[in-house]
Scaffold this active site. Structure first.
Site, mmCIF file in Angstrom:
data_model
loop_
_atom_site.group_PDB
_atom_site.id
_atom_site.type_symbol
_atom_site.label_atom_id
_atom_site.label_comp_id
_atom_site.label_asym_id
_atom_site.label_seq_id
_atom_site.Cartn_x
_atom_site.Cartn_y
_atom_site.Cartn_z
ATOM 1 N N HIS A 82 -9.029 7.354 1.999
ATOM 2 C CA HIS A 82 -8.459 8.696 2.071
ATOM 3 C C HIS A 82 -9.504 9.736 1.689
ATOM 4 O O HIS A 82 -10.413 9.474 0.927
ATOM 5 C CB HIS A 82 -7.202 8.824 1.205
ATOM 6 C CG HIS A 82 -7.380 8.486 -0.240
ATOM 7 N ND1 HIS A 82 -7.527 7.183 -0.689
ATOM 8 C CD2 HIS A 82 -7.429 9.271 -1.331
ATOM 9 C CE1 HIS A 82 -7.645 7.185 -2.009
ATOM 10 N NE2 HIS A 82 -7.607 8.437 -2.427
ATOM 11 N N ASN B 299 -13.551 8.972 -2.630
ATOM 12 C CA ASN B 299 -13.852 8.041 -3.711
ATOM 13 C C ASN B 299 -13.893 6.634 -3.113
ATOM 14 O O ASN B 299 -13.070 6.295 -2.275
ATOM 15 C CB ASN B 299 -12.801 8.125 -4.809
ATOM 16 C CG ASN B 299 -12.732 9.511 -5.431
ATOM 17 O OD1 ASN B 299 -13.748 10.135 -5.655
ATOM 18 N ND2 ASN B 299 -11.536 9.991 -5.684
ATOM 19 N N CYS C 235 0.825 -1.204 0.000
ATOM 20 C CA CYS C 235 0.000 0.000 0.000
ATOM 21 C C CYS C 235 0.866 1.264 0.000
ATOM 22 O O CYS C 235 1.692 1.473 0.896
ATOM 23 C CB CYS C 235 -0.917 -0.004 1.215
ATOM 24 S SG CYS C 235 -1.891 1.495 1.395
ATOM 25 N N CYS D 33 0.349 3.297 3.203
ATOM 26 C CA CYS D 33 0.989 2.672 4.361
ATOM 27 C C CYS D 33 2.493 2.939 4.336
ATOM 28 O O CYS D 33 3.110 3.161 5.384
ATOM 29 C CB CYS D 33 0.704 1.170 4.394
ATOM 30 S SG CYS D 33 -0.998 0.771 4.874
#
Length: 115
Positions: free
Chosen positions: A100, A87, A4, A7
């Site tokens: 996010h 989104n 990710c 991350c």
């Protein structure tokens, strides 16, 4: 999560221009801004998307909105206005599969999408 992007930013493996950070939340400037002010606000806990939040995530989601207001106040655009976009999933335009919030400000943001 190993692969990710967000991350890796949280862990410091990828640099970012931080705007806010605490034990649970990180906010940083988007590297491809869609407005003069474009900040990404993310939970440090990996959550794939809004569709994957669980009941115990309720507190962090609420805290994210409080942090968004704090950032807007600190950066002096709270009174002029801003837009928050989340989104959800590929069809919803989500490119990074880590929840996010896009915080956009610094200019009139065009037509209203809803309400």
């Amino acid at each position: 999560m190993k692969d990710c992007l967000f991350c890796k930013i949280i862990n410091g493996d990828i640099p970012s221009e931080k705007v806010y950070e605490d034990e649970e939340i990180l906010a940083f400037k988007d590297i491809q801004p869609a407005a003069p002010i474009h900040i990404l606000v993310i939970p440090k806990k990996h959550i794939d998307s809004l569709a994957n939040i669980e009941e115990d995530d309720e507190k962090i989601i609420g805290k994210i909105y409080m942090v968004i207001n704090k950032i807007a106040e600190d950066q002096q655009f709270k009174d002029k206005g801003y837009r928050v976009i989340v989104n959800c999933g590929k069809d919803g335009g989500q490119e990074v599969m880590h929840l996010h919030f896009h915080l956009l400000a610094g200019k009139p943001l065009g037509e209203k999408i809803v309400g």
